[in-house]
Design a protein around this motif. Structure first.
Motif, PDB file in Angstrom:
ATOM      1  N   ARG A   1       0.862  -1.189   0.000  1.00 55.18           N
ATOM      2  CA  ARG A   1       0.000   0.000   0.000  1.00 55.18           C
ATOM      3  C   ARG A   1       0.896   1.236   0.000  1.00 55.18           C
ATOM      4  NH1 ARG A   1      -5.322   0.179   3.685  1.00 55.18           N
ATOM      5  NH2 ARG A   1      -6.481   1.452   2.224  1.00 55.18           N
ATOM      6  N   ARG A   2       0.553   2.198  -0.832  1.00 54.25           N
ATOM      7  CA  ARG A   2       1.347   3.416  -0.939  1.00 54.25           C
ATOM      8  C   ARG A   2       0.507   4.626  -0.546  1.00 54.25           C
ATOM      9  NH1 ARG A   2       3.493   1.183  -6.610  1.00 54.25           N
ATOM     10  NH2 ARG A   2       1.303   1.213  -7.092  1.00 54.25           N
ATOM     11  N   ASN A   3       1.175   5.661  -0.063  1.00 53.78           N
ATOM     12  CA  ASN A   3       0.515   6.947   0.144  1.00 53.78           C
ATOM     13  C   ASN A   3       0.532   7.670  -1.196  1.00 53.78           C
ATOM     14  OD1 ASN A   3       0.104   6.625   2.922  1.00 53.78           O
ATOM     15  ND2 ASN A   3       2.160   7.322   3.376  1.00 53.78           N
ATOM     16  N   VAL A   4      -0.631   8.047  -1.674  1.00 52.00           N
ATOM     17  CA  VAL A   4      -0.740   8.714  -2.974  1.00 52.00           C
ATOM     18  C   VAL A   4      -1.519  10.013  -2.828  1.00 52.00           C
ATOM     19  CG1 VAL A   4      -0.585   6.566  -4.288  1.00 52.00           C
ATOM     20  CG2 VAL A   4      -2.821   7.415  -3.601  1.00 52.00           C
ATOM     21  N   LYS A   5      -1.351  10.885  -3.802  1.00 51.12           N
ATOM     22  CA  LYS A   5      -2.073  12.160  -3.813  1.00 51.12           C
ATOM     23  C   LYS A   5      -3.557  11.927  -4.043  1.00 51.12           C
ATOM     24  CE  LYS A   5       1.624  14.818  -5.973  1.00 51.12           C
ATOM     25  NZ  LYS A   5       1.951  15.628  -7.160  1.00 51.12           N
ATOM     26  N   PHE A   6      -4.343  12.897  -3.586  1.00 49.31           N
ATOM     27  CA  PHE A   6      -5.771  12.873  -3.855  1.00 49.31           C
ATOM     28  C   PHE A   6      -5.993  12.810  -5.368  1.00 49.31           C
ATOM     29  CE2 PHE A   6      -9.839  14.927  -4.755  1.00 49.31           C
ATOM     30  CZ  PHE A   6     -10.668  14.178  -3.954  1.00 49.31           C
TER      31      PHE A   6
ATOM     32  N   GLU B   1      -6.005   5.003  -7.787  1.00 44.85           N
ATOM     33  CA  GLU B   1      -5.727   3.784  -8.557  1.00 44.85           C
ATOM     34  C   GLU B   1      -4.281   3.324  -8.369  1.00 44.85           C
ATOM     35  OE1 GLU B   1      -4.472   7.166 -11.049  1.00 44.85           O
ATOM     36  OE2 GLU B   1      -6.355   6.777 -10.031  1.00 44.85           O
ATOM     37  N   ARG B   2      -3.404   4.183  -7.878  1.00 42.22           N
ATOM     38  CA  ARG B   2      -2.000   3.839  -7.634  1.00 42.22           C
ATOM     39  C   ARG B   2      -1.733   3.394  -6.198  1.00 42.22           C
ATOM     40  NH1 ARG B   2       1.071   8.066  -7.492  1.00 42.22           N
ATOM     41  NH2 ARG B   2       2.913   6.749  -7.492  1.00 42.22           N
ATOM     42  N   GLU B   3      -2.771   3.395  -5.349  1.00 43.17           N
ATOM     43  CA  GLU B   3      -2.562   3.114  -3.927  1.00 43.17           C
ATOM     44  C   GLU B   3      -2.004   1.714  -3.677  1.00 43.17           C
ATOM     45  OE1 GLU B   3      -4.826   3.460   0.372  1.00 43.17           O
ATOM     46  OE2 GLU B   3      -6.045   3.443  -1.441  1.00 43.17           O
ATOM     47  N   PHE B   4      -2.442   0.729  -4.450  1.00 43.92           N
ATOM     48  CA  PHE B   4      -2.017  -0.658  -4.229  1.00 43.92           C
ATOM     49  C   PHE B   4      -1.185  -1.163  -5.394  1.00 43.92           C
ATOM     50  CE2 PHE B   4      -6.011  -0.124  -1.924  1.00 43.92           C
ATOM     51  CZ  PHE B   4      -5.601  -0.485  -0.656  1.00 43.92           C
ATOM     52  N   THR B   5      -0.190  -1.996  -5.088  1.00 43.37           N
ATOM     53  CA  THR B   5       0.568  -2.643  -6.151  1.00 43.37           C
ATOM     54  C   THR B   5      -0.320  -3.662  -6.845  1.00 43.37           C
ATOM     55  OG1 THR B   5       1.484  -4.189  -4.521  1.00 43.37           O
ATOM     56  CG2 THR B   5       2.824  -2.267  -5.095  1.00 43.37           C
ATOM     57  N   ARG B   6       0.030  -3.989  -8.080  1.00 39.95           N
ATOM     58  CA  ARG B   6      -0.819  -4.842  -8.904  1.00 39.95           C
ATOM     59  C   ARG B   6      -0.398  -6.311  -8.808  1.00 39.95           C
ATOM     60  NH1 ARG B   6       0.562  -1.514 -14.096  1.00 39.95           N
ATOM     61  NH2 ARG B   6       2.512  -1.742 -12.972  1.00 39.95           N
ATOM     62  N   GLN B   7      -1.391  -7.170  -8.822  1.00 39.98           N
ATOM     63  CA  GLN B   7      -1.165  -8.609  -8.777  1.00 39.98           C
ATOM     64  C   GLN B   7      -0.469  -9.054 -10.053  1.00 39.98           C
ATOM     65  OE1 GLN B   7      -4.777 -10.792  -8.104  1.00 39.98           O
ATOM     66  NE2 GLN B   7      -3.813 -12.758  -8.342  1.00 39.98           N
TER      67      GLN B   7
END
Length: 139
Positions: free
Chosen positions: A9-14, A18-24
């Motif tokens: 999980r990443r901290n992302v801008k408002f 869609e970038r908050e989680f890494t992809r499977q």
């Protein structure tokens, strides 16, 4: 087929959620494993010489807010069920190590030999920095 996936999980801008989680299957994840790797992981822990679990951790899982999202073909005779829930995991190791992990699970269960079995599990941790020294347990 089984899939066990725990994205980072990443901290992302408002506006960039869609970038908050890494992809499977595409990015680095805490776990992104199939049956072969999961079997190896369990076998390694059961050898009794797994460095991260000697001595064994003391674990407690609290699972709550279990919701059935979908059941196919219907709830009475489901061959596949989608479920989500929330969890808290408490772990104590040796004298001073204590970890508390909180998050949610999204599970797909499939009927096999008359029993519902987990075919996939996505675990979303409610933290972006992992404070635990290792993840030698299942969520």
């Amino acid at each position: 087929m089984i899939r066990y996936w725990v994205p980072l999980r990443r901290n992302v801008k408002f506006g960039e959620l869609e970038r908050e989680f890494t992809r499977q299957g595409q990015d680095i994840n805490w776990f992104d494993e199939g049956k072969e790797t999961l079997t190896q992981r369990v076998n390694q822990i059961q050898t009794g010489v797994h460095w991260a679990e000697e001595p064994l951790s003391r674990l407690a899982h609290l699972v709550t807010n279990v919701e059935i999202i979908d059941a196919q073909p219907d709830a009475a005779s489901a061959d596949e069920v989608s479920i989500r829930c929330r969890f808290i995991i408490y772990r104590n190791r040796v004298a001073t190590e204590t970890d508390i992990l909180v998050g949610r699970r999204e599970d797909t269960l499939r009927r096999e030999d008359g029993q519902l079995r987990i075919s996939s599990r996505k675990v979303v941790l409610d933290q972006n920095v992992l404070l635990a020294k290792n993840l030698t347990f299942f969520f």
